[in-house]
Design an enzyme around this catalytic site. Structure first.
Site, PDB file in Angstrom:
ATOM      1  N   HIS A  86      47.408   3.028   6.873  1.00  0.00           N
ATOM      2  CA  HIS A  86      46.739   2.613   5.622  1.00  0.00           C
ATOM      3  C   HIS A  86      47.428   3.202   4.398  1.00  0.00           C
ATOM      4  O   HIS A  86      47.285   2.670   3.298  1.00  0.00           O
ATOM      5  CB  HIS A  86      45.246   2.929   5.657  1.00  0.00           C
ATOM      6  CG  HIS A  86      44.858   4.362   5.503  1.00  0.00           C
ATOM      7  ND1 HIS A  86      44.531   5.176   6.566  1.00  0.00           N
ATOM      8  CD2 HIS A  86      44.714   5.134   4.403  1.00  0.00           C
ATOM      9  CE1 HIS A  86      44.199   6.375   6.128  1.00  0.00           C
ATOM     10  NE2 HIS A  86      44.306   6.379   4.813  1.00  0.00           N
ATOM     11  N   ASP A 221      46.467   4.771  13.562  1.00  0.00           N
ATOM     12  CA  ASP A 221      46.686   4.709  12.117  1.00  0.00           C
ATOM     13  C   ASP A 221      47.952   5.472  11.725  1.00  0.00           C
ATOM     14  O   ASP A 221      47.884   6.596  11.214  1.00  0.00           O
ATOM     15  CB  ASP A 221      45.467   5.282  11.402  1.00  0.00           C
ATOM     16  CG  ASP A 221      45.416   4.902   9.931  1.00  0.00           C
ATOM     17  OD1 ASP A 221      46.445   4.428   9.413  1.00  0.00           O
ATOM     18  OD2 ASP A 221      44.357   5.072   9.306  1.00  0.00           O
ATOM     19  N   SER A 651      44.838  11.867   3.998  1.00  0.00           N
ATOM     20  CA  SER A 651      45.312  10.775   4.839  1.00  0.00           C
ATOM     21  C   SER A 651      46.808  10.947   5.082  1.00  0.00           C
ATOM     22  O   SER A 651      47.588  11.045   4.138  1.00  0.00           O
ATOM     23  CB  SER A 651      45.048   9.429   4.173  1.00  0.00           C
ATOM     24  OG  SER A 651      43.678   9.156   4.119  1.00  0.00           O
TER      25      SER A 651
END
Length: 728
Positions: A86, A221, A651
């Site tokens: 992402h 991810d 992240s």
């Protein structure tokens, strides 16, 4: 007196829970003072200098600020970088088309020549950080108010100017502890960052927005980039002559996996937290700010979802926009739920009771702090109506529709244009033309028209009329949606790429005047101008007063807790957080394990749902149990959880074991713990990481890109402890 003692005991117990749960995002230079002893007691085998040092290579040299708000880590001597799928989503999407749908199919460069360039994407390596509080505050002793702020701003400018050696570097000075302290951060910025590999969205975004913020999670991810440099290993703009960057440090990768109670450290750039807010701020957030934004985004997401499901082209165009819109939408819902479950207001009120008890011990402290909480209460009451108006403006006008975002970037000032030279004018044209290209690549007029009318109707219906231009209210009252679109939206030159491009290429005084009269630009300017005059100014004035109180409140907390370890709120600077591998119990009768496996992916497999349509190759590998050397007990682990304090910006952060080896990539938090930006709950707050062995499995067995692993330093499970112990 008994009541005060019981209150004080309750707060102390709460603080003790926080400490035992390893709450906090800690400044790396202060680990030796506050944290390293506890970290080593938990099993960490390295030293504070191994994490951060200005005298020798350390783990911080393998961690980067990726783009504008994620973290990445170097995993090879040839500039190979891992971050989240992402985090690289915008780049993956920008290279995708219906003919080459890298979002759906994934992308794997088979050679360096096939790696894809990403103009504008940078990675920042922290060169050094330094406490510059004294320099920032120099010459302010006799100043107050605006004069003090001007002096601080000037001092910061001079500090940054002096610290920036040359164009290879960027310098930033950021306040911590609400402006009671300041740190300088100097970064080396690399500007040639290329896409190497990304799994299909059915792996990298498996579960989509349904599974976002949720556990159990089965998302691979991750994405892979490579940092390039000039022949001297220095930052450079893209050039075919650039070579892979040679890092000072990169992470070895552990093949051992994790077990419950294992030590885990997260090293990265957490974005923003507000752990020291007063109760009045938390109440406003829970009862108005979050609910307002959730309501608006729910309407927008419903429209986007319907349009994307109906048209594959629209699905690709709006994939990144939908994901970014949905991300906070879901987090805000979990945040409200978690704060209510914790009785956050009760805890804040208890702490404020302790604060009153503390300053009440002396006349000097009382004189400084006794008006603080009543002033907070008064200001938050004043702020409440303006807060709603700001929420709606931000979500509807500022970022709600594609067409308004394009309108924001059109030239307005004829006088400034006429005074600028030809070179400057050409730069303006080139910049607008770039924005036009980017806009129309990911723009569907029918979709944006639906969003446009729906959000403007909410803007009028939900705000007090005093916050709206009279002409705007009359316009929406006079016309239904179809007539509104015909009169305003479809008459705008901003909807016609060819005409708008031609106008910008020939931009002059008349063209700018024409844009000023464009119905979309005019409507945007009307709303923006009214907002700035009637909402933004009073909102900012009230917030300025709140910020001053918050600085004083934070100084009081620091004085009250003198000698105790306090961590500052996150502000997108390098921090260390740590905890242990563990699952959790989200509600009565439910207990979650600390890891998931590919079996769970197959249980969710549904070819009829885009986000759950497992690629056939992965199905085949699972059926054959062909997990190679990456399995544990004949299972392919996918993700795991730990009790570590993280937030947005973390992240892509490396999850590091006790030996300083990479064991995973942080990518999310559990939904029940999203209130950790305001208040950390040791029982519910869990960060979620993709198991690095699953990453390697996808690269090697699924994608057939095992050549990338040849660059990496893989530490076999049976050698992990012995190898790293010898190196300490």
């Amino acid at each position: 007196m008994v009541k005060i003692k019981l209150l004080f005991l309750g707060v102390l117990l709460h603080l003790a829970l926080l400490v035992s749960a390893n709450e906090g995002m800690w400044i790396p230079t202060l680990l030796k003072k506050y944290n390293i002893e506890e970290m080593q007691q938990m099993g960490f085998r390295l030293t504070a200098d191994d994490i951060y040092s200005i005298n020798h290579n350390s783990l911080k040299d393998a961690v980067v600020l990726f783009g504008g708000g994620c973290t990445g880590e170097l995993v090879s001597a040839e500039g190979l970088l891992l971050t989240n799928h992402h985090c690289g989503y915008r780049q993956i999407q920008s290279h995708s088309s219906v003919e080459h749908d890298y979002l759906t199919d994934g992308f794997w460069a088979k050679s360096r020549e096939e790696e894809l360039t990403n103009p504008g994407l940078t990675v920042r390596f922290l060169d050094r950080m330094e406490d510059v509080t004294e320099k920032v505050m120099e010459g302010t002793d006799s100043l107050t108010g605006e004069d003090m702020e001007k002096k601080i701003t000037r001092n910061i400018y001079e500090i940054k100017k002096e610290a920036k050696v040359d164009e290879r570097y960027a310098a930033d000075v950021k306040p911590i502890f609400k402006g009671n302290q300041y740190f300088l951060y100097v970064y080396k910025v690399y500007r040639d960052v290329r896409l190497v590999g990304a799994p299909p969205s059915a792996i990298g975004k498996f579960g989509g927005d349904t599974d976002n913020w949720m556990w159990p999670r089965h998302t691979g991810d991750f994405s892979i980039f490579r940092v390039y440099a000039d022949k001297n290993n220095e930052p450079a703009d893209y050039s075919p002559d650039n070579v892979p960057y040679t890092p000072k440090k990169f992470f070895p990768i552990s093949m051992k996996g994790v077990q419950p109670e294992d030590f885990v450290m997260i090293f990265g750039f957490p974005g923003s937290t507000d752990e020291y807010l007063p109760s009045f701020a938390v109440e406003l957030l829970m009862q108005q700010s979050d609910p307002d934004k959730i309501k608006i985004r729910t309407t927008k997401l419903d429209i986007l979802r319907g349009q994307m499901e109906a048209d594959p082209k629209v699905r690709i165009q709006y994939a990144s926009k939908y994901a970014s819109t949905s991300n906070s939408w879901k987090r805000w819902q979990g945040e409200i739920r978690g704060l209510k479950r914790m009785d956050a207001l009760g805890i804040k009120n208890e702490f404020e009771g302790e604060f009153k008890n503390w300053y009440g011990q002396s006349e000097e402290l009382s004189a400084k702090y006794e008006s603080l909480l009543p002033d907070f209460e008064r200001l938050y009451v004043e702020l409440t109506p303006f807060d709603r108006a700001k929420n709606y403006y931000d979500e509807v006008v500022k970022r709600g529709t594609d067409i308004f975002q394009l309108a924001q970037n059109t030239p307005r000032n004829v006088s400034a244009w006429n005074k600028s030279d030809a070179e400057t004018q050409q730069k303006v044209k080139d910049e607008i033309l770039k924005r036009i290209e980017a806009h129309f690549k990911d723009y569907d007029q029918a979709t944006d028209e639906h969003v446009f009318t729906a959000l403007l109707r909410m803007y009028k219906a939900d705000l007090d009329p005093s916050f709206l231009p009279k002409e705007f209210s009359e316009l929406l009252s006079k016309y239904d949606d179809e007539k509104l679109l015909k009169k305003v939206y479809r008459k705008s030159i901003l909807t016609d790429k060819a005409k708008f491009t031609d106008l910008v290429r020939n931009l002059d005084e008349k063209a700018i005047e024409r844009l000023q009269k464009d119905p979309i630009v005019a409507l945007y300017d009307q709303l923006a101008g009214y907002y700035q005059a009637n909402v933004e100014r009073p909102y900012s004035q009230i917030n300025d007063e709140i910020d001053k109180l918050q600085k004083t409140y934070m100084a009081g907390i620091m004085a009250m807790k003198e000698g105790q370890a306090l961590y500052p709120d996150a502000n997108l600077t390098l921090r260390v957080a740590y905890g242990k591998v563990e699952g959790y119990k989200p509600r009565d009768g439910v207990e979650y394990n600390y890891f998931t496996t590919v079996k769970g992916i197959m249980e969710k497999d549904n070819p009829d749902i885009y986000d759950y349509d497992v690629p056939q190759r992965l199905r085949d590998l699972y059926a054959a149990k062909d997990f190679g050397r990456y399995a544990e007990d004949r299972q392919m682990h996918v993700a795991f959880t730990a009790s570590i304090h993280t937030t947005g910006g973390n992240s892509g952060s490396p999850a590091i074991n006790a030996n300083g080896e990479l064991i995973g990539i942080n990518f999310d938090r559990c939904w029940e713990g999203t209130m950790s930006d305001i208040m950390f709950d040791p029982d519910q707050c869990r960060n979620i990481m993709v198991d690095i062995r699953y990453v390697l499995f996808i690269i090697d067995k699924f994608a057939g890109a095992g050549y990338l692993l040849d660059e990496m330093q893989l530490v076999p499970a049976e050698q992990a402890v012995e190898t790293n112990t010898d190196s300490i």
